[in-house]
Design a protein around this motif. Structure first.
Motif, mmCIF file in Angstrom:
data_model
loop_
_atom_site.group_PDB
_atom_site.id
_atom_site.type_symbol
_atom_site.label_atom_id
_atom_site.label_comp_id
_atom_site.label_asym_id
_atom_site.label_seq_id
_atom_site.Cartn_x
_atom_site.Cartn_y
_atom_site.Cartn_z
ATOM 1 N N LYS A 1 -7.447 5.206 -9.360
ATOM 2 C CA LYS A 1 -6.332 5.682 -10.188
ATOM 3 C C LYS A 1 -5.126 4.754 -10.088
ATOM 4 O O LYS A 1 -4.392 4.551 -11.069
ATOM 5 N N ALA A 2 -4.908 4.198 -8.890
ATOM 6 C CA ALA A 2 -3.717 3.369 -8.651
ATOM 7 C C ALA A 2 -3.796 2.035 -9.375
ATOM 8 O O ALA A 2 -2.765 1.437 -9.702
ATOM 9 N N ALA A 3 -5.002 1.562 -9.627
ATOM 10 C CA ALA A 3 -5.165 0.285 -10.327
ATOM 11 C C ALA A 3 -4.562 0.400 -11.728
ATOM 12 O O ALA A 3 -4.988 1.216 -12.542
ATOM 13 N N GLY A 4 -3.540 -0.384 -11.986
ATOM 14 C CA GLY A 4 -2.896 -0.349 -13.289
ATOM 15 C C GLY A 4 -1.873 0.754 -13.457
ATOM 16 O O GLY A 4 -1.324 0.941 -14.551
ATOM 17 N N ALA A 5 -1.598 1.517 -12.381
ATOM 18 C CA ALA A 5 -0.632 2.611 -12.484
ATOM 19 C C ALA A 5 0.806 2.102 -12.515
ATOM 20 O O ALA A 5 1.718 2.835 -12.896
ATOM 21 N N GLY A 6 1.016 0.845 -12.091
ATOM 22 C CA GLY A 6 2.365 0.296 -12.076
ATOM 23 C C GLY A 6 2.804 -0.071 -10.672
ATOM 24 O O GLY A 6 2.088 0.167 -9.692
ATOM 25 N N LYS A 7 3.978 -0.667 -10.590
ATOM 26 C CA LYS A 7 4.493 -1.165 -9.321
ATOM 27 C C LYS A 7 5.287 -0.093 -8.574
ATOM 28 O O LYS A 7 6.045 0.665 -9.173
ATOM 29 N N VAL A 8 5.085 -0.091 -7.240
ATOM 30 C CA VAL A 8 5.666 0.952 -6.388
ATOM 31 C C VAL A 8 6.701 0.371 -5.429
ATOM 32 O O VAL A 8 6.473 -0.685 -4.832
ATOM 33 N N LEU A 9 7.805 1.085 -5.274
ATOM 34 C CA LEU A 9 8.781 0.775 -4.231
ATOM 35 C C LEU A 9 8.873 1.985 -3.311
ATOM 36 O O LEU A 9 9.057 3.116 -3.774
ATOM 37 N N ILE A 10 8.710 1.738 -2.010
ATOM 38 C CA ILE A 10 8.795 2.813 -1.010
ATOM 39 C C ILE A 10 10.156 2.728 -0.336
ATOM 40 O O ILE A 10 10.533 1.664 0.185
ATOM 41 N N VAL A 11 10.900 3.819 -0.346
ATOM 42 C CA VAL A 11 12.191 3.830 0.342
ATOM 43 C C VAL A 11 12.244 4.996 1.321
ATOM 44 O O VAL A 11 11.663 6.061 1.073
ATOM 45 N N LEU A 12 12.896 4.774 2.422
ATOM 46 C CA LEU A 12 13.144 5.822 3.416
ATOM 47 C C LEU A 12 14.647 6.029 3.510
ATOM 48 O O LEU A 12 15.413 5.057 3.620
ATOM 49 N N ASP B 1 -4.111 13.095 -1.002
ATOM 50 C CA ASP B 1 -4.177 14.138 -2.026
ATOM 51 C C ASP B 1 -2.862 14.237 -2.801
ATOM 52 O O ASP B 1 -2.865 14.400 -4.021
ATOM 53 N N GLN B 2 -1.728 14.130 -2.093
ATOM 54 C CA GLN B 2 -0.432 14.227 -2.766
ATOM 55 C C GLN B 2 -0.243 13.102 -3.783
ATOM 56 O O GLN B 2 0.193 13.328 -4.907
ATOM 57 N N LEU B 3 -0.596 11.872 -3.394
ATOM 58 C CA LEU B 3 -0.446 10.743 -4.307
ATOM 59 C C LEU B 3 -1.406 10.855 -5.485
ATOM 60 O O LEU B 3 -1.051 10.537 -6.631
ATOM 61 N N SER B 4 -2.610 11.305 -5.222
ATOM 62 C CA SER B 4 -3.589 11.480 -6.295
ATOM 63 C C SER B 4 -3.100 12.509 -7.307
ATOM 64 O O SER B 4 -3.203 12.307 -8.531
ATOM 65 N N GLN B 5 -2.531 13.607 -6.804
ATOM 66 C CA GLN B 5 -2.009 14.653 -7.691
ATOM 67 C C GLN B 5 -0.807 14.158 -8.482
ATOM 68 O O GLN B 5 -0.630 14.519 -9.658
ATOM 69 N N ALA B 6 0.022 13.294 -7.863
ATOM 70 C CA ALA B 6 1.186 12.740 -8.562
ATOM 71 C C ALA B 6 0.741 11.859 -9.726
ATOM 72 O O ALA B 6 1.324 11.904 -10.821
ATOM 73 N N ALA C 1 1.404 12.546 -13.734
ATOM 74 C CA ALA C 1 2.046 11.549 -14.592
ATOM 75 C C ALA C 1 1.168 11.251 -15.793
ATOM 76 O O ALA C 1 1.671 11.094 -16.913
ATOM 77 N N GLY C 2 -0.145 11.202 -15.579
ATOM 78 C CA GLY C 2 -1.062 10.968 -16.684
ATOM 79 C C GLY C 2 -1.033 12.099 -17.698
ATOM 80 O O GLY C 2 -1.092 11.880 -18.902
#
Length: 310
Positions: A174-185, A295-300, A304-305
């Motif tokens: 699913k993540a392939a082609g989903a776009g670029k991610v920035l992780i912030v804390l 699971d949380q990322l997959s559901q997100a 979005a889809g």
């Protein structure tokens, strides 16, 4: 038979009877740890755990522990914070008197508690199950299998790992082609960003998300960034770890609600995901935490889809 000979025979029989009631020495096995191979007793009875990641996995495998550190536990591990569970110091400072009194068969450290390995190893057999940040998923699987071997829970560990691997494979697709991610804390009024190779780099290395900025400094506390930085990078996805929420004082949502962040594709497309702070920041490599994070990322991505008609 003389009296003296009868006494000697009685003594020998008594000793023989006593020996038959003593438990046999526990078998030793060799397992993989963060410090190389180590020999430990199979199925130890009294186990002290200073590593929350290992505690998460032991909990998933149904293994009881005899002592844990004093810390604010996430809801799914909250029972370990109850007074009925003996406390053996903090994640950073073990209570050596309490450890001695417990007479443990095995002590488990990792991550924050790993620097105290030598102190604890002087009291009882100790293993270090620190997760390897350079290969977090494989490291987590290794540790789960290690604990499965030690406690006779190999089938259970394999079942969890197989399920996790299947979930990761589906997420990666699913993540392939989903776009670029920035992780912030976020913590207090400060903010740091994390990229490939960082403590949260599993998002990129194992889960397959493309990094919005692959040049971020790899450091334990990330690279300090500003709202201007987020606007400039303009990620498709913003993954947020609100560190303070792990102790019930989160404020990341209000902090990020500003004009600069609002201009990003992530904000406009409602692709700002608030990751579970305890599972990502405190526990991360445990079987339950990892599965829930995937699971949380997959559901997100699914959500979005659905919004975009994908």
């Amino acid at each position: 038979m003389s009296l003296s000979r009868r006494l000697v025979l009685a003594a020998l029989l008594a000793c023989s009877g006593l020996a038959s009631t003593l438990p046999a020495s526990a078998a030793e096995i060799t397992v993989a740890t963060a410090r190389g191979e180590a020999k430990v007793a199979e199925q130890p009875k009294t186990v002290l755990v200073y590593d929350l990641t290992s505690l998460d996995t032991l909990d998933a495998l149904g293994v009881s522990v005899a002592g844990v550190p004093s810390v604010k536990y996430p809801p799914y591990l909250a029972r370990y914070g109850e007074a009925s569970v003996p406390k053996i110091g903090s994640l950073f400072e073990p209570d050596l008197e309490a450890v001695n009194a417990a007479a443990p068969d095995l002590i488990i450290v990792g991550g924050r508690s790993a620097p105290k390995f030598d102190d604890l190893a002087g009291i009882a057999p100790t293993i270090d199950l620190t997760t390897d940040a350079t290969d977090p998923l494989a490291s987590a699987e290794r540790n789960a299998k290690t604990l499965g071997r030690i406690f006779g829970k190999e089938p259970e560990a394999k079942a969890h790992v197989d399920k996790l691997n299947a979930s990761v494979a589906a997420l990666k697709e699913k993540a392939a082609g989903a776009g670029k991610v920035l992780i912030v804390l976020t913590t207090g009024n400060k903010m740091s960003a994390y990229g490939p190779g960082s403590r949260f780099g599993i998002v990129h290395s194992a889960f397959g998300f493309e990094a919005a900025d692959p040049t971020l400094t790899v450091a334990n506390h990330g690279q300090a960034v500003s709202f201007e930085f987020i606007a400039k990078v303009d990620p498709d996805w913003l993954f947020v770890i609100d560190r303070d929420a792990a102790i019930g004082q989160g404020a990341a949502a209000a902090m990020l609600d500003n004009e600069l962040v609002a201009k990003t594709k992530a904000w406009r497309e409602k692709r700002v995901v608030y990751l579970d702070p305890a599972r990502w920041y405190l526990v991360s490599g445990g079987l339950t935490a990892l599965q829930d994070n995937v699971d949380q990322l997959s559901q997100a991505l699914d959500a979005a889809g659905t919004r975009t008609g994908g």
